[in-house]
Design an enzyme around this catalytic site. Sequence first.
Site, PDB file in Angstrom:
ATOM      1  N   ASP A 127       0.811  -1.217   0.000  1.00  0.00           N
ATOM      2  CA  ASP A 127       0.000   0.000   0.000  1.00  0.00           C
ATOM      3  C   ASP A 127       0.848   1.271   0.000  1.00  0.00           C
ATOM      4  OD1 ASP A 127       1.079  -0.095   2.478  1.00  0.00           O
ATOM      5  OD2 ASP A 127      -0.804  -0.084   3.595  1.00  0.00           O
ATOM      6  N   CYS A 184      -6.262   4.578   1.766  1.00  0.00           N
ATOM      7  CA  CYS A 184      -7.623   4.067   1.944  1.00  0.00           C
ATOM      8  C   CYS A 184      -8.188   4.503   3.293  1.00  0.00           C
ATOM      9  CB  CYS A 184      -7.634   2.545   1.829  1.00  0.00           C
ATOM     10  SG  CYS A 184      -7.250   1.973   0.168  1.00  0.00           S
TER      11      CYS A 184
END
Length: 247
Positions: A127, A184
């Site tokens: 990520d 996110c």
Amino acid sequence: MIPEDEARYSRQMKLACIGEEGQQKILDSNALVIGMGGLGSPSALYLAAAGIGKLTICDFDVVETSNLQRQVIHRQDSVGELKVNSARKTLQSLNPDCQVEAIDHELDDEELRQQISAANIVLDCCDNFQTRFAVNRACVDAKTPLVSAAAIRLEGQIISYIPDSDGPCYQCLYSDDYENAQTCEVEGVLGPVVGVMGTLQALNALLILTGNTEQLVGKLMLFDGLNMQWQQVQLPRNPVCPVCSAN
Ligand SMILES: [Zn+2]
């Protein structure tokens, strides 16, 4: 191939692009999956289900309640447990013949290179861009194929690096100092969107392991889950890419 395997993998062995030869390649392969989150969950599950011989999974986080909405390899009772241990349990209950090696610390440069050299395919399910660039560089150096994907909000993208092709590497898409602060945690993400992208990573990995690479070279796929649209961009290699053109 033992009779149990012939039964277990019969549906995919019927496919011309896989066959018994392709299945044997899958059974003999080691896939390195970096990140056991929203992308790594479906990637690892589908590879284990398909009979991958070995999965090397790498993550140093623990399962949190906020992960469960999209990281479908983890279960409610795994909250607080290391993600790699939680994932290994699920993977082994799905396919006990799949050997799972769990790495629960951040790989330094040398370890990353060793693991990538030992792998037949790498799935970047992390990520952050720093890791993505380091993984890409090591894959180019080791000539190990790499499937990179990302997802945020209702959007996703995927591209594969195919060694010994004239296609781009991941770094060809971005400058070396590229930074994207979007996460996110701040922006949000919908589970099935990251599931679509992780599932596609597993599909690309199976195609690459069985030699079906031609149609993947340089193909960047962009998914817009809100408007249910796909965009396909054919990317050339960047002639001044600091990673793949230097070779
Ligand atoms: Zn490049």
